[in-house]
Design a protein around this motif. Sequence first.
Motif, PDB file in Angstrom:
ATOM      1  N   UNK A  91     -79.092 -10.756 -11.861  1.00 48.23           N
ATOM      2  CA  UNK A  91     -79.568  -9.577 -11.148  1.00 48.23           C
ATOM      3  C   UNK A  91     -81.089  -9.560 -11.204  1.00 48.23           C
ATOM      4  N   UNK A  92     -81.737  -9.346 -10.044  1.00 52.29           N
ATOM      5  CA  UNK A  92     -83.193  -9.408  -9.985  1.00 52.29           C
ATOM      6  C   UNK A  92     -83.748  -8.191  -9.267  1.00 52.29           C
ATOM      7  N   UNK A  93     -84.681  -7.519  -9.931  1.00 52.70           N
ATOM      8  CA  UNK A  93     -85.444  -6.435  -9.328  1.00 52.70           C
ATOM      9  C   UNK A  93     -86.915  -6.809  -9.301  1.00 52.70           C
ATOM     10  N   UNK A  94     -87.697  -6.000  -8.618  1.00 54.21           N
ATOM     11  CA  UNK A  94     -89.141  -6.232  -8.564  1.00 54.21           C
ATOM     12  C   UNK A  94     -89.859  -4.907  -8.426  1.00 54.21           C
ATOM     13  N   UNK A  95     -91.030  -4.819  -9.048  1.00 55.21           N
ATOM     14  CA  UNK A  95     -91.881  -3.637  -8.940  1.00 55.21           C
ATOM     15  C   UNK A  95     -93.292  -4.109  -8.626  1.00 55.21           C
ATOM     16  N   UNK A  96     -93.967  -3.399  -7.718  1.00 53.51           N
ATOM     17  CA  UNK A  96     -95.309  -3.811  -7.343  1.00 53.51           C
ATOM     18  C   UNK A  96     -96.193  -2.628  -7.026  1.00 53.51           C
ATOM     19  N   UNK A  97     -97.499  -2.858  -7.122  1.00 57.06           N
ATOM     20  CA  UNK A  97     -98.486  -1.791  -7.025  1.00 57.06           C
ATOM     21  C   UNK A  97     -99.558  -2.155  -6.001  1.00 57.06           C
ATOM     22  N   UNK A  98     -99.838  -1.251  -5.066  1.00 56.77           N
ATOM     23  CA  UNK A  98    -100.853  -1.481  -4.034  1.00 56.77           C
ATOM     24  C   UNK A  98    -100.483  -2.730  -3.226  1.00 56.77           C
ATOM     25  N   UNK A  99    -101.245  -3.798  -3.287  1.00 55.04           N
ATOM     26  CA  UNK A  99    -100.853  -5.048  -2.645  1.00 55.04           C
ATOM     27  C   UNK A  99     -99.457  -5.444  -3.097  1.00 55.04           C
ATOM     28  N   UNK A 100     -99.178  -5.264  -4.381  1.00 59.29           N
ATOM     29  CA  UNK A 100     -97.850  -5.573  -4.898  1.00 59.29           C
ATOM     30  C   UNK A 100     -96.774  -4.691  -4.293  1.00 59.29           C
ATOM     31  N   UNK A 101     -97.129  -3.443  -3.942  1.00 54.23           N
ATOM     32  CA  UNK A 101     -96.182  -2.572  -3.269  1.00 54.23           C
ATOM     33  C   UNK A 101     -95.818  -3.098  -1.894  1.00 54.23           C
ATOM     34  N   UNK A 102     -96.824  -3.595  -1.166  1.00 55.27           N
ATOM     35  CA  UNK A 102     -96.556  -4.258   0.107  1.00 55.27           C
ATOM     36  C   UNK A 102     -95.649  -5.459  -0.118  1.00 55.27           C
ATOM     37  N   UNK A 103     -95.909  -6.238  -1.171  1.00 58.92           N
ATOM     38  CA  UNK A 103     -95.088  -7.401  -1.462  1.00 58.92           C
ATOM     39  C   UNK A 103     -93.633  -7.017  -1.697  1.00 58.92           C
ATOM     40  N   UNK A 104     -93.391  -5.866  -2.336  1.00 56.98           N
ATOM     41  CA  UNK A 104     -92.018  -5.420  -2.556  1.00 56.98           C
ATOM     42  C   UNK A 104     -91.312  -5.203  -1.230  1.00 56.98           C
ATOM     43  N   UNK A 105     -91.987  -4.538  -0.304  1.00 58.43           N
ATOM     44  CA  UNK A 105     -91.379  -4.306   1.009  1.00 58.43           C
ATOM     45  C   UNK A 105     -91.152  -5.612   1.757  1.00 58.43           C
ATOM     46  N   UNK A 106     -92.101  -6.547   1.638  1.00 57.74           N
ATOM     47  CA  UNK A 106     -91.937  -7.856   2.277  1.00 57.74           C
ATOM     48  C   UNK A 106     -90.793  -8.641   1.621  1.00 57.74           C
ATOM     49  N   UNK A 107     -90.703  -8.595   0.294  1.00 58.31           N
ATOM     50  CA  UNK A 107     -89.612  -9.278  -0.392  1.00 58.31           C
ATOM     51  C   UNK A 107     -88.263  -8.720   0.039  1.00 58.31           C
ATOM     52  N   UNK A 108     -88.178  -7.390   0.098  1.00 63.60           N
ATOM     53  CA  UNK A 108     -86.917  -6.757   0.461  1.00 63.60           C
ATOM     54  C   UNK A 108     -86.471  -7.174   1.856  1.00 63.60           C
ATOM     55  N   UNK A 109     -87.440  -7.340   2.754  1.00 66.05           N
ATOM     56  CA  UNK A 109     -87.119  -7.703   4.135  1.00 66.05           C
ATOM     57  C   UNK A 109     -86.890  -9.200   4.308  1.00 66.05           C
ATOM     58  N   UNK A 110     -87.234  -9.999   3.294  1.00 70.62           N
ATOM     59  CA  UNK A 110     -87.186 -11.453   3.448  1.00 70.62           C
ATOM     60  C   UNK A 110     -86.261 -12.158   2.473  1.00 70.62           C
TER      61      UNK A 110
END
Length: 290
Positions: free
Chosen positions: A168-187
Amino acid sequence: MDQKIINLYDNFTHSRISRREFMEELAKVVGSTAAAVALLPLLQNDYAKAQIVPATDPRLNAEKVSFDSPKGKVSGYLVRAKGTTKRPAVIAIHENRGLNPHIEDVARRLAVEGYLAFAPDLLSVNGGTPPDEDKARELHTKTEREDMIAAALAAVPFMRNHAESTGKVGAVGFCFGGLMINRLAASSPELDAGVAFYGRQVPAAQVPNIKAALLLNYAETDDGVNTGIPAYEAALKANNKKFTMHTYPGTQHAFFNDTGAARYNKAAADLAWSRTLAFFKETLGAPSSG
């Protein structure tokens, strides 16, 4: 701190203006060059404060590791509680300053909660994060964003297949990392859960691809990010995606970062973190107790 000063600093940190332009404008706002120089330390991150969980915490095992990505080797900071029990994995993705002591501290906070935590250095695709914050920010602006996204995507199977991971894998990101979370979720269909702190959104056309559950944390005053919320929220709802969204009153962009005195909001940061941990427990399964 005055919102005009915060906005000016944001323009500088996101490379919309040069350091010289920033100092000149700051001097005009605060009245003199001397006052601007005196104020600067309050605006910059103080990584000496990045010790909510000390790097020497005896409960933890930490190491620098690397993994393969389409853009070459990517290094990072892997940390977990001592013991051999398999654990859910969480990836912590940095702001626009690369992998620094604050994000390593965030990884340790996850580790003491029982997760296999990994903070990748996405600037590895361009030589790695320099220790100087200004140089790290400059390198970030010169690094191809799609290369960093490719590196972040490769971190998901790396953690999913890690010998100490439950899969099971989750991810948390901040600012640029927050954008990365949305990109990861979509990809990445392998991502189970994502927590984005004040992250820019993906276009509505990419939302149908999202498989992960999302927790979206936003600051009240953050125009550059918040203008995209209505369209993103509408697309998530229209596509029946699992998500929760919170906006924290009285906060500004980067309110979670305790090393930045100008914008850190302890009450909001603590609440957002408690929600983050509860969300990961729900979506990834109970973390290891050792």
